[in-house]
Design a protein around this motif. Sequence first.
Motif, short mmCIF file in Angstrom:
data_model
loop_
_atom_site.label_atom_id
_atom_site.label_comp_id
_atom_site.label_asym_id
_atom_site.label_seq_id
_atom_site.Cartn_x
_atom_site.Cartn_y
_atom_site.Cartn_z
N ALA A 150 0.84 -1.20 0.00
CA ALA A 150 0.00 0.00 0.00
C ALA A 150 0.88 1.25 0.00
O ALA A 150 1.98 1.26 0.56
N ARG A 151 0.39 2.31 -0.61
CA ARG A 151 1.14 3.56 -0.69
C ARG A 151 0.48 4.60 0.19
O ARG A 151 -0.74 4.73 0.22
N ARG A 152 1.30 5.33 0.93
CA ARG A 152 0.81 6.32 1.88
C ARG A 152 1.67 7.59 1.78
O ARG A 152 2.87 7.53 1.51
N THR A 153 1.02 8.72 2.04
CA THR A 153 1.76 9.98 2.11
C THR A 153 2.68 9.95 3.33
O THR A 153 2.29 9.48 4.40
N VAL A 154 3.89 10.44 3.18
CA VAL A 154 4.86 10.39 4.26
C VAL A 154 5.68 11.68 4.29
O VAL A 154 5.89 12.32 3.26
#
Length: 210
Positions: A150-154
Amino acid sequence: MGGGTKPSKSAVPGLGPRRAALAWVLVVVLAAVCTFVPALLDLGLGIVVGLLVLIMLYAWVLRRIVFGGRPISRRNKASYWIGGALLVVGGMHAPDALLALTGAQGTATIAYASTETGSHGTRYIQCWVELPSGIERLPRTGPCPAPVGARRTVVYSPSGLVGPILTSRGRLMWWWAAGFGLVGIAALTTTAVRTVHGPDLPYRPTAPGR
């Protein structure tokens, strides 16, 4: 006829205003640095180091040097420990404040979760994420907040000084560190003013004509 001289009131232990002020500057600076800097590396380490330093400063610098071993009033004890506690609480979000100033925002991919063994033999789950700068672990332990891939803002530190936080720059809780930190410093400063130029002087100036 004793021939002795009556001790001057100025002989009562305790620092004068100038040295007491310097001692308080040392106390406030060390309290702030030692509650925020270790928390940048590890939250638990920051809490432990911060509390130990506050205890040492109180027992050694304040009680033994500034006050010369004499009792400290209740309100000064209260304002000192409240100020110290607020610094520790503010340090819990010191990484947010640093990332708000120097961090970069990007997209992280949940890489994997590993089972680690702590210094005391306890086992815990650690989540790792893939950043533009490489794979790093999240500063907080526990399961990954999303499935692998999964891709998440960081927001992360390009230098790797602090761990990444899965949020946007606008949602970093830097105000927590700044707010609690400033109020904590204000409480310590208030205690200092009362004991340097206020009604709670830890020394007794020599009376005129004596």
